[in-house]
Write an enzyme that holds these catalytic residues in place. Sequence first.
Site: not given
Length: 320
Positions: A186, A215-216, A236-239
Site C-alpha cells: 500500500t 475491501i481493506g 499500512t499492513g494487514k487491513g
Amino acid sequence: MGWAIALHGGAGDIPLSLPPERRLPREAGLRHCLHIGVEALKVNTPALDVVELVVRELENIPHFNAGKGSVLTTQGTVEMEACIMDGTKRCGAVSGLTTVVNPISLARLVMEKTPHIYLAFDGAEAFARGQGVETVDSSHFITTENVERLKQAKEANRVQIDYTQPLHKDEKKETPEADGDSKLGTVGCVAVDSLGNLASATSTGGLVNKMVGRIGDTPIIGAGTYANSLCAVSATGKGEAIIRGTVARDVAALMEFKGVSLKEAAAYVVEEGTPKGTVGLVAVSATGEVTMPFNTTGMFRACATEDGYSEIGIWPSVHN
C-alpha cells in the site's frame, strides 16, 4: 514549526535478504516521491494538494501495490481503492476501481464534487467517466510480477501480502493463515504545510488472491486514513487488523483526549494497540512533528521536515 511530510510504500515481513532488484527500485521511488513532495511544500502548495500529488506519483510506479502495480484478486482482476482526508475532516474514498489510472484523484473528486464520502465499484467507475478522469483498459494494471505472485499464492492456497518471498517447491508453511503473510505495498502520504494545514492520502491494490469485492483498511476513514486538526495518519499492513484497531483514528484520539504527543500516540497504537506483525503508519502533527513507527519486520518509508531532517528507510534504524 514549519512543514513536514512522510510517505510509505507498505509495511510487512520484508526480509533483510530482499534482493537488490526488488529493494532498489522501491527506494528510488520513495526518494523521487519525497523530493516531489518537499519541492511542492517549499513553494507553499497546500497540504491536500501535496499528498494527492505524491500518492499519484506512487500509484504510477509499478513497484508498489497501488495504481499501476496493483496486485490481483483470486480471479486475476484488479480492484483498487484510495482515500484522502484533510485536517477539517473533509474526506473522500473509493473502492473496486478497475480502470481509473489514479484512484487517489477520484477519491478527491468524491470529496469535492459529491454530497458523499465513499463510492465503490460500478458507481465509482461511472462517476470517474462522468468526471472525465483518465481511465485505461484494466490490463494496464496487470504486471508480469503480479501474475506470477497470484500463481504462487494460489498454489500455496493463501491470501498474500505484497512482500512475500516465493516459496520453494519443497517448502511448506507450517500454519497457512487465511489472512496472509504480513507483507504489503500500500502507498500513502501525510503532510502539514507551513500554514499548519494537514492532509492524509492512501492508495492500494489490496491483497494478492483476495476475494473479489474485499475491501481493506485504506478507504475506511479512521482505519487506514485519518486527519483532523491535530494530526494526519496513513497506515499500512494487514487491513483486517487495521480496521479492527481503528488505527489511524486511535492515534488522533490519544492526542485529542489524552493530550500526548504525536510520537507517543503513534508508538502506543503500533506497539500496544495492534497485534505484532500487522501494522505500520506514517503521521505528522500540526506542529510539524513526524513519526513512522511499525511493528512488522520493515516498512518502506521516507520523511522530511522544514528544518532539514530527512530519512529514507526500510528496516528499523538504529536510533528507533
